[in-house]
Design a protein around this motif. Structure first.
Motif, PDB file in Angstrom:
ATOM      1  N   SER A  58       0.846  -1.193   0.000  1.00 32.76           N
ATOM      2  CA  SER A  58       0.000   0.000   0.000  1.00 32.76           C
ATOM      3  C   SER A  58       0.881   1.243   0.000  1.00 32.76           C
ATOM      4  CB  SER A  58      -0.902   0.012   1.235  1.00 32.76           C
ATOM      5  OG  SER A  58      -0.158   0.268   2.403  1.00 32.76           O
ATOM      6  N   TRP A  59       0.354   2.324  -0.573  1.00 27.88           N
ATOM      7  CA  TRP A  59       1.138   3.551  -0.606  1.00 27.88           C
ATOM      8  C   TRP A  59       1.405   4.073   0.805  1.00 27.88           C
ATOM      9  CZ3 TRP A  59       4.750   6.246  -2.194  1.00 27.88           C
ATOM     10  CH2 TRP A  59       4.909   7.593  -1.853  1.00 27.88           C
ATOM     11  N   LEU A 303     -14.152   3.850   4.345  1.00 34.23           N
ATOM     12  CA  LEU A 303     -14.071   2.426   4.008  1.00 34.23           C
ATOM     13  C   LEU A 303     -13.404   2.228   2.645  1.00 34.23           C
ATOM     14  CD1 LEU A 303     -17.550   1.099   5.207  1.00 34.23           C
ATOM     15  CD2 LEU A 303     -15.329   0.411   6.088  1.00 34.23           C
ATOM     16  N   GLU A 304     -13.746   3.090   1.690  1.00 33.50           N
ATOM     17  CA  GLU A 304     -13.129   3.005   0.360  1.00 33.50           C
ATOM     18  C   GLU A 304     -11.634   3.310   0.450  1.00 33.50           C
ATOM     19  OE1 GLU A 304     -12.630   2.714  -3.840  1.00 33.50           O
ATOM     20  OE2 GLU A 304     -13.949   1.826  -2.343  1.00 33.50           O
ATOM     21  N   GLN A 305     -11.252   4.284   1.271  1.00 35.46           N
ATOM     22  CA  GLN A 305      -9.836   4.586   1.456  1.00 35.46           C
ATOM     23  C   GLN A 305      -9.093   3.366   2.016  1.00 35.46           C
ATOM     24  OE1 GLN A 305      -8.907   7.603   4.341  1.00 35.46           O
ATOM     25  NE2 GLN A 305      -6.728   7.613   3.836  1.00 35.46           N
ATOM     26  N   GLY A 311      -5.846  -3.087  -0.214  1.00 32.20           N
ATOM     27  CA  GLY A 311      -6.052  -4.006  -1.324  1.00 32.20           C
ATOM     28  C   GLY A 311      -7.097  -5.069  -1.065  1.00 32.20           C
ATOM     29  N   ARG A 312      -7.964  -4.852  -0.090  1.00 36.00           N
ATOM     30  CA  ARG A 312      -9.035  -5.803   0.194  1.00 36.00           C
ATOM     31  C   ARG A 312     -10.217  -5.057   0.790  1.00 36.00           C
ATOM     32  NH1 ARG A 312      -5.241  -6.616   4.321  1.00 36.00           N
ATOM     33  NH2 ARG A 312      -6.040  -6.242   6.424  1.00 36.00           N
TER      34      ARG A 312
END
Length: 963
Positions: A58-59, A303-305, A311-312
């Protein structure tokens, strides 16, 4: 430490990213995994995976590592974006950004077709860079990016150098060359001082010739020429740190118009922003500048963030907990998520960021911030005045100072810190003992307010260390929760008060009364086992109490013993002891409730006449007391027992007469109890769902009016769901179940109970098995365990697993053979016969053994659960099903054997049970060559099995086999 292992990756952006990361690790001196873990606040396992596993990290994690090794985060962000973009010709992915749809479109549209300057503003970490980079990555225009840095020495036009360097790299410099051909020669010579590669001629630095206005005009000329050749836009990050010459250039460009569109980011409430920068911002705002201001993300966007970071798909409950702490601030969310546990302390790096925001505050501003941090909520001015010991003008000036630092927000008539994490960081930064002083001051101030929340005041006293004051306010909080019918909250307050009592033995609190009150709250909240454990110590005081109080303790212990599976005789003995203490004193509320409880025990023992006599005596006592509430409660209990004997008309008559006497709704607990008993009586007689809904309506309406929910209301609502389910209306049942509030305490088993049943019908028997296996039923009696095992067996059977269904259910049935409760188990006996028949189909050699064991269990029952009787009303249908299943063990079942239970289930308006019987009848018909009859049976079965997925599939499979 030496170099870490590298993942085996094909050539491409991902491998380039990994190579750069390992190179950075080398240049940083190969710090250990644990050292990097300490620096970043993530686990050393996560650090190791980032370096060595082929999955793209993840970034958020990568950025922390790059920062810890003092690398270029901008460069690595570009590498990471390239690695996360498909290279196989597939369309570009959607921008990796949570929410911000309107803002993203506004920035992208400006980059492609806009004019002038668009500023994206917001506080640090709000996502300005993420937004503008996402817009640049998806723009059709070429976007040149420049950066401003907070350097100690002002470097003129630093971001402009970045912009020129970016365009010069396009097409190996051909674009810039073409643009230069169209501008005057002096423009090139002027710009070459910024970027020598623009000119082949040597350029002597001469500050006198380096005319400022000449240079600004030259830059403007070049960008206009570039824009004439292809779409181009400029993106300058962190303009609040920009050198003043760059700001002058932008202002010059805005004032004259034309040129490529410019997007800039600007951090609000940054202490390092100078007065010159603020003045520039005021001036350009009056020109053609447009502003996109970023706020926090919503819970769904958070939640989208998380999904993009990890990645899940994240667990919604975890996302909700994170959102509660971060209030949707992207940086805070990213930092907390990176440590893998949203409930732990604030990560060190984030704590430093938050604490820096409070750097430079004056003493009074620090005091107000600390008071708000310890309160952990907004406070009205009068409380802040007292706690911080300020006068009103000083407080107003202090709050203005905090607001200017972007630390304070106002909500109505209260002020609070901008983010919950600011409060956490401030508390963690306090000296030992400092928080206790603030808590004491807050408690004392709040206690003087007429609208004080006792639970909040008590908690502040707890954290201040003042046990005596705390116990007083715990009692107040418990009584307030009782008045609001908040049983779990009430119980927790009594529990804490009892914990404090040994330390304050002279407190104004009677231990027995507190334990009784706590038991009542826990019982109402569906936590009877905890209530019994809390009440147990009071039993030692029974012989020293007055008769009324002693009887109250005995009655509650009798209730808990019954529910928790103790011997019914022992429970009855406790009730009799209570009754003996109360009877000499005439009618009382305690006498009514004890007679009610005694009736339950007698019914469990099969002494139905004695049970009804006890309930009649209870109702007579209610009449003597002229207590309408007790009349409703006693009538509901009597009606339920009457329905259990098979007399539904008599039960409904009792309820009607009670309502005629008490036509208006009373308190929520009483209405919920009446609703629970009324709906359950109707369900036992398989009445239509509409009748059950009507019976529940008063209880649900009162709960809605009082804005509350508790165990009895949950059971009442679950009864409505059960009525819909049994009527074959599974979709409606599922929708109704979703509307029942969940709390994680009182509603666990009734909601779980119906969730498990609905899961079977929806074609998810594995989920049903998991639900029922993990479900802790209120009351540990053999009867309750049998009921749960019944549905576990149903799930196993629809999973095609008759062996565990037979094994578990036969064991549970055997445990109640000597108990009169076995008379209620006809449906479980019928299901056990189905499991035996399914096993016999798989293992014909076991037919005799299965039949012998099955019939032996029925023969050994103290009461035949399948013999003709008025109650339960399902007994006739269960007996007919049993008969057919027993014959199926040997393959001797016929169409006629199965049409009997089908008709019986039709009479009870149970379409799924009837469909099952007709499906079996069709199978029998096919075995005997009756194809026409089988077709007719399968058609009717399919119609009745609608909304029962596994049964519908079984029917369809039989129909397909017939063809």
């Amino acid at each position: 430490m030496s170099a870490l292992p590298r993942p085996d990756l094909p050539p491409g952006p991902h491998r380039d990213l990994v190579a750069r990361l390992h190179d950075l690790h080398h240049r940083a001196g190969w710090p250990s995994l644990r050292a990097l873990a300490r620096e970043t606040g993530v686990s050393h396992t996560t650090v190791s995976k980032t370096f060595s596993q082929p999955a793209l990290p993840s970034w958020g994690t990568l950025e922390l590592l790059v920062e810890a090794m003092e690398g270029d985060t901008t460069l690595f962000h570009q590498l990471w974006l390239a690695a996360s973009t498909p290279t196989n010709g597939a369309p570009a992915p959607a921008p990796r950004i949570a929410g911000r749809h309107a803002e993203l479109e506004a920035v992208r549209r400006h980059l492609e077709t806009g004019t002038g300057l668009l500023l994206v503003t917001g506080e640090a970490g709000i996502g300005k860079t993420t937004l503008v980079r996402a817009a640049a990555d998806t723009s059709d225009a070429f976007v040149a990016i420049g950066h401003c840095l907070p350097l100690s020495t002002d470097v003129p036009l630093m971001p402009v150098v970045d912009l020129l360097g970016a365009v010069q790299q396009v097409d190996d410099g051909q674009w810039v060359s073409a643009a230069i051909d169209g501008v005057p020669r002096h423009v090139v010579r002027s710009l070459a001082r910024l970027l020598p590669a623009l000119s082949r001629e040597s350029v002597e630095v001469d500050d006198r010739e380096f005319a400022r206005q000449h240079l600004l005009a030259s830059i403007t000329h070049l960008f206009a020429a570039l824009a004439d050749l292809r779409p181009v836009a400029l993106l300058i990050e962190d303009l609040h740190w920009s050198d003043l010459t760059t700001l002058d250039l932008l202002e010059h460009q805005l004032s004259r118009g034309g040129g490529p569109p410019v997007v800039g980011t600007w951090r609000v409430a940054d202490a390092s922003t100078t007065s010159e920068h603020r003045a520039w911002r005021d001036r350009v705002d009056r020109l053609t500048t447009r502003v996109v201001e970023l706020a926090e993300l919503s819970c769904d966007e958070t939640l989208e963030q998380l999904r993009l970071l990890e990645g899940r798909t994240p667990d919604p409950s975890r996302g909700a907990r994170l959102f509660a702490r971060t209030q949707g601030h992207p940086l805070f969310t990213e930092q907390l998520a990176s440590q893998g546990d949203e409930d732990t302390a604030v990560p060190r790096r984030l704590a430093e960021v938050l604490q820096r925001r409070m750097t430079g505050l004056g003493p009074t501003a620090s005091a107000v911030a600390n008071a708000l941090a310890v309160a952990d909520r907004g406070l009205p001015p009068d409380v802040l005045l007292e706690v911080a010991r300020l006068d009103r003008p000083t407080l107003v000036g202090t709050m203005r100072e905090l607001a200017e630092h972007h630390l304070l927000i106002g909500r109505g008539d209260v002020a609070q810190l901008r983010h919950p994490l600011l409060a956490e960081a401030a508390r963690e930064h306090m000296m030992p003992g400092e928080q206790a002083l603030w808590h004491g001051a807050l408690a004392a101030s709040m206690a003087r307010r007429p609208d004080a929340d006792p639970a909040e005041v008590a908690e502040h006293w707890r954290k201040s260390g003042d046990a005596r004051a705390e116990i007083e306010w715990r009692v107040r909080a418990a009584r307030q929760a009782h008045a609001r019918t908040s049983p779990i909250a009430e119980a927790e307050q009594w529990r804490r008060a009892l914990e404090l009592l040994p330390a304050v033995p002279d407190a104004d609190l009677d231990e027995v009364d507190a334990r009784v009150a706590a038991f009542d709250a826990l019982e109402l909240g569906g936590r009877l086992r905890e209530g019994a454990e809390l009440l147990e110590p009071a039993m030692s005081a029974v012989d020293h109490l007055d008769p009324y109080r002693a009887a109250e303790v005995l009655r509650r212990m009798s209730m808990s013993a019954d529910w928790l599976g103790d011997d019914v005789g022992s429970s009855l003995a406790l009730a009799d002891r209570a009754l003996a203490l109360l009877q000499p004193h005439g009618a009382s509320e305690g006498l009514v409730k004890t007679l009610d409880l005694r009736a339950n025990h007698l019914l469990d023992l099969g002494r139905d006449d004695e049970a009804l006599d006890a309930l009649t005596r209870a109702l007579t006592a209610c009449e003597e007391l002229s207590n309408d509430t007790l009349v409703l409660v006693a009538s509901a209990t009597l009606a339920w027992h009457t329905a259990c004997t098979g007399d539904l008309d008599g039960a409904l008559r009792i309820l009607r007469e009670a309502r005629q006497r008490v036509p208006d709704a009373v308190d929520p607990r009483t209405e919920a109890y009446v609703g629970m008993m009324h709906t359950d009586a109707l369900i036992k007689h398989r009445r239509p769902p509409e009748e059950v809904m009507a019976a529940a309506e008063t209880a649900v309406a009162v709960g809605r009016e009082w804005d509350m929910d508790f165990h009895l209301l949950t059971i009442t609502r679950a009864n409505v769901v059960e009525a819909l389910y049994k009527a074959g209306r599974v979709d409606e049942a599922a929708r109704t179940l979703e509307g029942i509030p969940t709390s994680g305490s009182y509603d666990h088993w009734p909601v779980g109970w119906m969730s498990g049943q609905i899961a079977v019908a929806e074609g998810r028997p594995a989920d049903s098995l998991e639900i029922f296996t993990g479900l802790e039923i209120v009351g540990g009696s053999e009867e309750n365990l049998l009921n749960r095992t019944h549905w576990i067996a149903v799930a196993h059977l629809w999973l095609g697993q008759p062996e565990p269904a037979w094994s578990s259910l036969s064991t549970a049935v055997e445990a109640v053979l000597d108990d009169v409760v076995v008379r209620e188990t006809g449906l479980s006996f019928a299901l056990l016969a189905r499991a035996a028949a399914d096993l016999a189909v798989e293992h014909p050699e076991r037919r005799r053994e299965l039949r012998t064991t099955l019939t032996g269990l029925r023969r050994r029952a103290v009461v035949d659960p399948l013999a003709p009787a008025a109650a339960p009303i399902t007994r006739h249908a269960a007996a007919a099903t049993w008969d057919a299943e027993v014959l199926r063990i040997d393959g001797d079942d016929t169409v006629e054997h199965w049409t009997r239970p089908a008709s019986a289930w039709d009479d009870l308006c149970s379409p799924h049970d009837a469909a099952y019987a007709r499906w079996r009848a069709a199978q029998s018909a096919l075995r005997s060559g009756q194809g026409t009859i089988a077709a007719r049976l399968l058609k009717r079965a399919a119609a009745d099995a609608r909304e029962h997925v596994p049964l519908s599939r079984a029917i369809a499979a039989t129909a397909a086999g017939r063809r």
